[in-house]
Enzyme design. Sequence first.
Site, PDB file in Angstrom:
ATOM      1  N   PRO A  62      12.314  -3.239  -0.732  1.00 32.02           N
ATOM      2  CA  PRO A  62      12.960  -2.057  -1.282  1.00 32.02           C
ATOM      3  C   PRO A  62      11.941  -0.945  -1.492  1.00 32.02           C
ATOM      4  CG  PRO A  62      13.129  -3.948  -2.808  1.00 32.02           C
ATOM      5  CD  PRO A  62      12.357  -4.409  -1.620  1.00 32.02           C
ATOM      6  N   LEU A  67       6.651  -2.359  -5.284  1.00 31.15           N
ATOM      7  CA  LEU A  67       6.152  -3.542  -4.584  1.00 31.15           C
ATOM      8  C   LEU A  67       5.138  -3.166  -3.510  1.00 31.15           C
ATOM      9  CD1 LEU A  67       9.445  -5.585  -4.108  1.00 31.15           C
ATOM     10  CD2 LEU A  67       7.684  -5.900  -5.825  1.00 31.15           C
ATOM     11  N   SER A  69       5.663  -0.810  -1.065  1.00 30.09           N
ATOM     12  CA  SER A  69       6.298  -0.618   0.237  1.00 30.09           C
ATOM     13  C   SER A  69       5.653   0.513   1.028  1.00 30.09           C
ATOM     14  CB  SER A  69       7.796  -0.399   0.099  1.00 30.09           C
ATOM     15  OG  SER A  69       8.048   0.811  -0.547  1.00 30.09           O
ATOM     16  N   SER A  70       5.173   1.554   0.351  1.00 29.25           N
ATOM     17  CA  SER A  70       4.548   2.648   1.105  1.00 29.25           C
ATOM     18  C   SER A  70       3.269   2.142   1.770  1.00 29.25           C
ATOM     19  CB  SER A  70       4.264   3.857   0.208  1.00 29.25           C
ATOM     20  OG  SER A  70       3.275   3.565  -0.745  1.00 29.25           O
ATOM     21  N   ALA A  71       2.515   1.293   1.085  1.00 29.44           N
ATOM     22  CA  ALA A  71       1.295   0.730   1.666  1.00 29.44           C
ATOM     23  C   ALA A  71       1.631  -0.163   2.850  1.00 29.44           C
ATOM     24  CB  ALA A  71       0.529  -0.065   0.614  1.00 29.44           C
ATOM     25  N   ALA A  72       2.663  -0.977   2.708  1.00 34.39           N
ATOM     26  CA  ALA A  72       3.046  -1.888   3.801  1.00 34.39           C
ATOM     27  C   ALA A  72       3.493  -1.092   5.025  1.00 34.39           C
ATOM     28  CB  ALA A  72       4.151  -2.830   3.327  1.00 34.39           C
ATOM     29  N   ASP A 114      -2.807  -2.139  -2.826  1.00 40.60           N
ATOM     30  CA  ASP A 114      -1.664  -2.498  -1.978  1.00 40.60           C
ATOM     31  C   ASP A 114      -1.995  -2.395  -0.491  1.00 40.60           C
ATOM     32  OD1 ASP A 114       0.118  -3.197  -3.982  1.00 40.60           O
ATOM     33  OD2 ASP A 114       0.749  -1.117  -4.304  1.00 40.60           O
TER      34      ASP A 114
HETATM   35  C1  MEV Z   1       1.215   1.212  -8.640  1.00 38.01           C
HETATM   36  O1  MEV Z   1       1.854   0.256  -7.813  1.00 38.01           O
HETATM   37  C2  MEV Z   1       0.028   0.628  -9.320  1.00 38.01           C
HETATM   38  C3  MEV Z   1      -0.840   1.601 -10.070  1.00 38.01           C
HETATM   39  O2  MEV Z   1      -1.936   0.854 -10.601  1.00 38.01           O
HETATM   40  C4  MEV Z   1      -1.365   2.708  -9.190  1.00 38.01           C
HETATM   41  C5  MEV Z   1      -2.286   2.201  -8.091  1.00 38.01           C
HETATM   42  O3  MEV Z   1      -2.949   1.177  -8.265  1.00 38.01           O
HETATM   43  O4  MEV Z   1      -2.372   2.897  -7.052  1.00 38.01           O
HETATM   44  C6  MEV Z   1      -0.105   2.196 -11.238  1.00 38.01           C
END
Ligand code: MEV
Length: 280
Positions: A62, A67, A69-72, A114
């Site tokens: 989602p 979770l 998702s933008s990194a994935a 991520d």
């Molecule tokens: C966001 O998924 C997690 C945060 O620690 C920001 C990040 O690590 O980029 C809030």
Amino acid sequence: MFLFGEHAVVYGKPGIAMAIKPRVFVTVRNTTRPQRARSPYIDGCFDVMGVTGSVYINSQIPSSSGLGSSAAVTVATLSAINDEFGKNKTREEIANMAFEIEKQVQKGRASPTDTTVSAYGGIVLITGNSRRRLPPQNMHLVIGDTLVSHTTSKMVEQVSEFKRLHPEIVDPVLAAIEGVSLAAIHHLHDPKELGHYMNMNHALLDALGVGHPQLSRLVIAARSAGAFGAKLTGAGGGGCMVALCPRQHKQRVAGAIEACDARAIMTSIDTEGVKKERNV
Ligand code: MEV
């Protein structure tokens, strides 16, 4: 997905993250009439690779859920471009490029967490710019998606503002989160103990002001249904929580989460990271 240390990583503290099973599938084609994607992450991938092409994305994760998702999506798109255009980039180069794109899109507010787990799979410890892979452990996890939308950059900004106004409150909370993460590293194989640390991390994130009533509700429901521990994961303020469960209670925990008007995803570790599925 963050197991420990979200928000604290933004301030150079350790964070522990894990790659999980829902996958993002990306197909890239070297076409003469490229269509520009509407996502700044995908546009960023084509820009850094210096090519144009078409892209098709099928995500099981989602979006905007916390979770990663933008990194994935970013890692998978870079990797698909790499294959389609024969760029010969290494996994490490792809992880680094993905982090740069995330930083650019999120205006500097991103940790490499991520993007690293998406590229490598498994469990990763991030501290500042260093990344260390931790031994993979199979964990029975249930993710609860509150379906409450949130924005990572806004939540990061909120913590930064709170820290600016009240360093005497926020700094000790960040130090305590660091303590929890460092202790957790030694108990990744022990779900009962790990569950305690997850509960502590959740309370500390609540103290930072990144909780949400629906996150608390799901966390309590999961614990009552037999989870070893549960916490919000990601930026908070909505998005997702994660529960670590005994295998035999996974279904019950998922049911308890769904009974709170949320979506449950039963999942486990992914140890492969980004990979080429097949030539289509
Ligand atoms: C966001 O998924 C997690 C945060 O620690 C920001 C990040 O690590 O980029 C809030």
